[in-house]
Design a protein around this motif. Structure first.
Motif, PDB file in Angstrom:
ATOM      1  N   TYR A  13       0.880  -1.178   0.000  1.00  0.00           N
ATOM      2  CA  TYR A  13       0.000   0.000   0.000  1.00  0.00           C
ATOM      3  C   TYR A  13       0.914   1.224   0.000  1.00  0.00           C
ATOM      4  O   TYR A  13       1.605   1.447   0.999  1.00  0.00           O
ATOM      5  CB  TYR A  13      -0.840   0.043   1.284  1.00  0.00           C
ATOM      6  CG  TYR A  13      -1.825  -1.087   1.455  1.00  0.00           C
ATOM      7  CD1 TYR A  13      -3.058  -1.055   0.805  1.00  0.00           C
ATOM      8  CD2 TYR A  13      -1.543  -2.152   2.303  1.00  0.00           C
ATOM      9  CE1 TYR A  13      -3.982  -2.082   0.995  1.00  0.00           C
ATOM     10  CE2 TYR A  13      -2.465  -3.174   2.497  1.00  0.00           C
ATOM     11  CZ  TYR A  13      -3.675  -3.134   1.843  1.00  0.00           C
ATOM     12  OH  TYR A  13      -4.593  -4.134   2.030  1.00  0.00           O
ATOM     13  N   PHE A  16       4.195   0.717   1.413  1.00  0.00           N
ATOM     14  CA  PHE A  16       4.274  -0.117   2.619  1.00  0.00           C
ATOM     15  C   PHE A  16       3.957  -1.563   2.239  1.00  0.00           C
ATOM     16  O   PHE A  16       2.866  -1.855   1.733  1.00  0.00           O
ATOM     17  CB  PHE A  16       3.279   0.376   3.687  1.00  0.00           C
ATOM     18  CG  PHE A  16       3.189  -0.547   4.864  1.00  0.00           C
ATOM     19  CD1 PHE A  16       4.186  -0.556   5.833  1.00  0.00           C
ATOM     20  CD2 PHE A  16       2.124  -1.436   4.981  1.00  0.00           C
ATOM     21  CE1 PHE A  16       4.106  -1.429   6.908  1.00  0.00           C
ATOM     22  CE2 PHE A  16       2.044  -2.317   6.063  1.00  0.00           C
ATOM     23  CZ  PHE A  16       3.042  -2.300   7.018  1.00  0.00           C
ATOM     24  N   ASN A  38      -1.924  -8.883  14.648  1.00  0.00           N
ATOM     25  CA  ASN A  38      -2.643  -7.752  14.040  1.00  0.00           C
ATOM     26  C   ASN A  38      -1.770  -7.112  12.971  1.00  0.00           C
ATOM     27  O   ASN A  38      -0.577  -6.896  13.204  1.00  0.00           O
ATOM     28  CB  ASN A  38      -2.977  -6.681  15.085  1.00  0.00           C
ATOM     29  CG  ASN A  38      -4.231  -7.022  15.875  1.00  0.00           C
ATOM     30  OD1 ASN A  38      -4.218  -6.966  17.089  1.00  0.00           O
ATOM     31  ND2 ASN A  38      -5.287  -7.388  15.202  1.00  0.00           N
ATOM     32  N   GLY A  39      -2.369  -6.834  11.830  1.00  0.00           N
ATOM     33  CA  GLY A  39      -1.625  -6.167  10.762  1.00  0.00           C
ATOM     34  C   GLY A  39      -0.636  -7.071  10.042  1.00  0.00           C
ATOM     35  O   GLY A  39       0.217  -6.597   9.293  1.00  0.00           O
ATOM     36  N   ALA A  40      -0.761  -8.387  10.242  1.00  0.00           N
ATOM     37  CA  ALA A  40       0.195  -9.326   9.635  1.00  0.00           C
ATOM     38  C   ALA A  40       0.055  -9.396   8.113  1.00  0.00           C
ATOM     39  O   ALA A  40       0.989  -9.775   7.422  1.00  0.00           O
ATOM     40  CB  ALA A  40      -0.003 -10.712  10.231  1.00  0.00           C
ATOM     41  N   GLY A  41      -1.134  -9.058   7.608  1.00  0.00           N
ATOM     42  CA  GLY A  41      -1.356  -9.125   6.162  1.00  0.00           C
ATOM     43  C   GLY A  41      -2.388 -10.165   5.759  1.00  0.00           C
ATOM     44  O   GLY A  41      -2.530 -10.480   4.566  1.00  0.00           O
ATOM     45  N   LYS A  42      -3.145 -10.688   6.721  1.00  0.00           N
ATOM     46  CA  LYS A  42      -4.102 -11.765   6.409  1.00  0.00           C
ATOM     47  C   LYS A  42      -5.248 -11.267   5.522  1.00  0.00           C
ATOM     48  O   LYS A  42      -5.561 -11.883   4.510  1.00  0.00           O
ATOM     49  CB  LYS A  42      -4.697 -12.344   7.716  1.00  0.00           C
ATOM     50  CG  LYS A  42      -3.665 -12.868   8.689  1.00  0.00           C
ATOM     51  CD  LYS A  42      -4.291 -13.388   9.961  1.00  0.00           C
ATOM     52  CE  LYS A  42      -5.043 -12.357  10.768  1.00  0.00           C
ATOM     53  NZ  LYS A  42      -4.212 -11.264  11.320  1.00  0.00           N
ATOM     54  N   THR A  43      -5.853 -10.141   5.920  1.00  0.00           N
ATOM     55  CA  THR A  43      -6.990  -9.633   5.142  1.00  0.00           C
ATOM     56  C   THR A  43      -6.536  -9.257   3.732  1.00  0.00           C
ATOM     57  O   THR A  43      -7.222  -9.554   2.747  1.00  0.00           O
ATOM     58  CB  THR A  43      -7.624  -8.413   5.857  1.00  0.00           C
ATOM     59  OG1 THR A  43      -8.133  -8.867   7.108  1.00  0.00           O
ATOM     60  CG2 THR A  43      -8.743  -7.796   5.052  1.00  0.00           C
ATOM     61  N   THR A  44      -5.370  -8.634   3.636  1.00  0.00           N
ATOM     62  CA  THR A  44      -4.858  -8.268   2.314  1.00  0.00           C
ATOM     63  C   THR A  44      -4.693  -9.528   1.463  1.00  0.00           C
ATOM     64  O   THR A  44      -5.071  -9.558   0.280  1.00  0.00           O
ATOM     65  CB  THR A  44      -3.500  -7.533   2.458  1.00  0.00           C
ATOM     66  OG1 THR A  44      -3.672  -6.456   3.375  1.00  0.00           O
ATOM     67  CG2 THR A  44      -3.000  -7.013   1.125  1.00  0.00           C
ATOM     68  N   GLN A  83     -14.489  -9.009   6.607  1.00  0.00           N
ATOM     69  CA  GLN A  83     -14.471  -8.634   8.027  1.00  0.00           C
ATOM     70  C   GLN A  83     -15.638  -7.710   8.359  1.00  0.00           C
ATOM     71  O   GLN A  83     -16.256  -7.812   9.398  1.00  0.00           O
ATOM     72  CB  GLN A  83     -13.147  -7.939   8.336  1.00  0.00           C
ATOM     73  CG  GLN A  83     -12.396  -8.598   9.462  1.00  0.00           C
ATOM     74  CD  GLN A  83     -11.047  -7.969   9.688  1.00  0.00           C
ATOM     75  OE1 GLN A  83     -10.938  -6.827  10.122  1.00  0.00           O
ATOM     76  NE2 GLN A  83     -10.000  -8.714   9.382  1.00  0.00           N
ATOM     77  N   HIS A 187      -8.284 -15.044  14.952  1.00  0.00           N
ATOM     78  CA  HIS A 187      -7.377 -14.694  16.048  1.00  0.00           C
ATOM     79  C   HIS A 187      -7.483 -15.734  17.145  1.00  0.00           C
ATOM     80  O   HIS A 187      -6.743 -15.694  18.112  1.00  0.00           O
ATOM     81  CB  HIS A 187      -7.759 -13.339  16.649  1.00  0.00           C
ATOM     82  CG  HIS A 187      -7.377 -12.188  15.790  1.00  0.00           C
ATOM     83  ND1 HIS A 187      -6.082 -11.805  15.615  1.00  0.00           N
ATOM     84  CD2 HIS A 187      -8.114 -11.355  15.027  1.00  0.00           C
ATOM     85  CE1 HIS A 187      -6.031 -10.769  14.797  1.00  0.00           C
ATOM     86  NE2 HIS A 187      -7.263 -10.485  14.420  1.00  0.00           N
TER      87      HIS A 187
HETATM   88  N1  LIG Z   1      -6.090   0.347   2.578  1.00  0.00           N
HETATM   89  C1  LIG Z   1      -4.914   0.361   3.217  1.00  0.00           C
HETATM   90  N2  LIG Z   1      -4.047   1.378   3.047  1.00  0.00           N
HETATM   91  C2  LIG Z   1      -2.850   1.392   3.658  1.00  0.00           C
HETATM   92  N3  LIG Z   1      -2.408   0.422   4.497  1.00  0.00           N
HETATM   93  C3  LIG Z   1      -3.237  -0.619   4.711  1.00  0.00           C
HETATM   94  C4  LIG Z   1      -4.528  -0.700   4.085  1.00  0.00           C
HETATM   95  N4  LIG Z   1      -5.117  -1.869   4.487  1.00  0.00           N
HETATM   96  C5  LIG Z   1      -4.235  -2.464   5.326  1.00  0.00           C
HETATM   97  N5  LIG Z   1      -3.122  -1.718   5.455  1.00  0.00           N
HETATM   98  C6  LIG Z   1      -1.937  -2.062   6.270  1.00  0.00           C
HETATM   99  O1  LIG Z   1      -1.391  -3.291   5.780  1.00  0.00           O
HETATM  100  C7  LIG Z   1      -1.004  -4.141   6.848  1.00  0.00           C
HETATM  101  C8  LIG Z   1      -1.741  -5.475   6.749  1.00  0.00           C
HETATM  102  O2  LIG Z   1      -3.122  -5.250   6.979  1.00  0.00           O
HETATM  103  P1  LIG Z   1      -4.168  -6.448   6.983  1.00  0.00           P
HETATM  104  O3  LIG Z   1      -5.510  -5.831   7.214  1.00  0.00           O
HETATM  105  O4  LIG Z   1      -3.981  -7.252   5.765  1.00  0.00           O
HETATM  106  O5  LIG Z   1      -3.687  -7.277   8.250  1.00  0.00           O
HETATM  107  P2  LIG Z   1      -4.448  -8.399   9.096  1.00  0.00           P
HETATM  108  O6  LIG Z   1      -3.463  -9.483   9.311  1.00  0.00           O
HETATM  109  O7  LIG Z   1      -5.724  -8.769   8.436  1.00  0.00           O
HETATM  110  O8  LIG Z   1      -4.724  -7.648  10.461  1.00  0.00           O
HETATM  111  P3  LIG Z   1      -5.896  -7.850  11.567  1.00  0.00           P
HETATM  112  O9  LIG Z   1      -5.705  -9.192  12.163  1.00  0.00           O
HETATM  113  O10 LIG Z   1      -5.583  -6.751  12.524  1.00  0.00           O
HETATM  114  O11 LIG Z   1      -7.200  -7.688  10.862  1.00  0.00           O
HETATM  115  C9  LIG Z   1      -1.309  -3.370   8.126  1.00  0.00           C
HETATM  116  O12 LIG Z   1      -0.121  -2.762   8.581  1.00  0.00           O
HETATM  117  C10 LIG Z   1      -2.320  -2.328   7.698  1.00  0.00           C
HETATM  118  O13 LIG Z   1      -2.211  -1.159   8.486  1.00  0.00           O
END
Ligand SMILES: Nc1ncnc2c1ncn2[C@@H]1O[C@H](COP(=O)(O)OP(=O)(O)OP(=O)(O)O)[C@@H](O)[C@H]1O
Length: 301
Positions: A13, A16, A38-44, A83, A187
């Motif tokens: 992103y 980042f 948290n923020g590991a990148g799973k949702t992405t 989510q 989680h």
């Molecule tokens: N639209 C966006 N723009 C910029 N950064 C983003 C965006 N979406 C996610 N991020 C960042 O990318 C990283 C991974 O986010 P992601 O949501 O994939 O993590 P996650 O493992 O699903 O977290 P969680 O368990 O907290 O839901 C995080 O640091 C988040 O802040």
């Protein structure tokens, strides 16, 4: 056959890096849990698999197709639970399901589905009046409408009480047993322990550990602890396969043996104690739990 194949997948992103070159495979007919801090990148990662985002590099194949290019082709085969639910607040539960059914290429039975997610008693309640857990179950119903071949669930049980969570696990297991492939993030470590055939743990955009639960647990040492009374410390301790750490105080020595050979090392300690007539205190032998592994991974910053 593999349902999902991911290789060297990267996504950023605005500079980042959220997903940093991951590889994993979800086999047809299994429940695969993607765990992570948290923020590991799973949702992405899920959004890439769903075709909502395009990889920066690397490849994703869902049933052999690139999901970003073949979304319309894959849609009939996939059910997705995000989510954040995108439910229409003004519709009732039953209207939501009927509308979904009219838009879906798959068939399902509204009444049976209401029973399956335990919302029959809320059939005429408007979405805006449902509790958080009820909305989550309605969203789960939409994702599983028509029993898709692949179901992708982003934290499906967040906000559910323990009983509802366990009932949802049962439904997910039944779907797997009937042939669906399930990829979920969670989680809740006990959720992965109870449900998943295989897991991957993500941390800072990478996959730290992956495999069956047995494999993941076996890769981490088990632990034996015992208090050896001060009077027994004259007898030299056995040579363990694992690593021995001890802390001394006036009562004796608290031993901690971290080992990949739990049975052998425990046998050595018990034989030693029997041979010298030593009564060990606070004796315990435990396999690494997923929660310990998770904490270890989270601590690697
Ligand atoms: N639209 C966006 N723009 C910029 N950064 C983003 C965006 N979406 C996610 N991020 C960042 O990318 C990283 C991974 O986010 P992601 O949501 O994939 O993590 P996650 O493992 O699903 O977290 P969680 O368990 O907290 O839901 C995080 O640091 C988040 O802040």
């Amino acid at each position: 056959m593999n349902a999902i194949e991911i290789s060297e997948l990267k996504y950023s992103y605005d500079g980042f890096t959220a997903v940093d070159g991951i590889d994993f495979t979800v086999r047809g007919g299994e429940i695969f849990a993607l765990l992570g801090t948290n923020g590991a990148g799973k949702t992405t990662t899920l959004e890439l698999i769903e075709g909502f985002r395009r990889p920066e590099s690397g490849s994703i194949r869902v049933f052999g197709h690139d999901p970003a290019r073949a979304r319309s082709r894959l849609k009939p085969r996939m059910g997705v639970m995000l989510q954040q639910a995108g439910l229409i607040e003004e519709l009732s539960t039953v209207e939501t399901l009927r509308l979904w059914g009219s838009l879906s290429s798959r068939d399902d039975d509204v009444e049976e589905l209401l029973d399956r997610v335990e919302l029959a008693h809320r059939r005429n309640t408007r979405v805006e009046q449902l509790s958080g857990g009820e909305k989550r179950r309605l969203d789960f119903a939409l994702a599983t409408w028509g029993r898709p071949e692949l179901v992708v669930l982003d934290e499906p049980t967040t906000g559910l009480d323990p009983e509802s969570r366990q009932r949802l696990w049962k439904t997910v297991e039944r779907m797997r047993d009937e042939g669906s492939t399930i990829l979920l993030t969670t989680h809740y470590l006990e959720e992965a322990e109870a449900l998943a055939d295989r897991v991957a743990i993500m941390h800072q955009g990478r996959i730290s550990v992956a495999g069956t639960l047995t494999e993941v647990l076996a890769a981490h040492p088990s632990r034996i602890t015992a208090l050896v009374p001060a009077t027994a410390l004259d007898h030299p301790l056995p040579v363990f396969d694992g690593t021995l750490d001890s802390t001394l105080d006036e009562r004796g020595a608290l031993l901690v043996v971290e080992t990949a050979e739990l049975q052998d090392d425990l046998g050595l300690l018990l034989d030693w104690a029997r041979q010298h007539g030593v009564k060990l205190g606070r004796l315990s032998a435990t396999q690494a739990s997923l929660s310990e592994i998770f904490l270890t991974v989270g601590a690697q910053r």
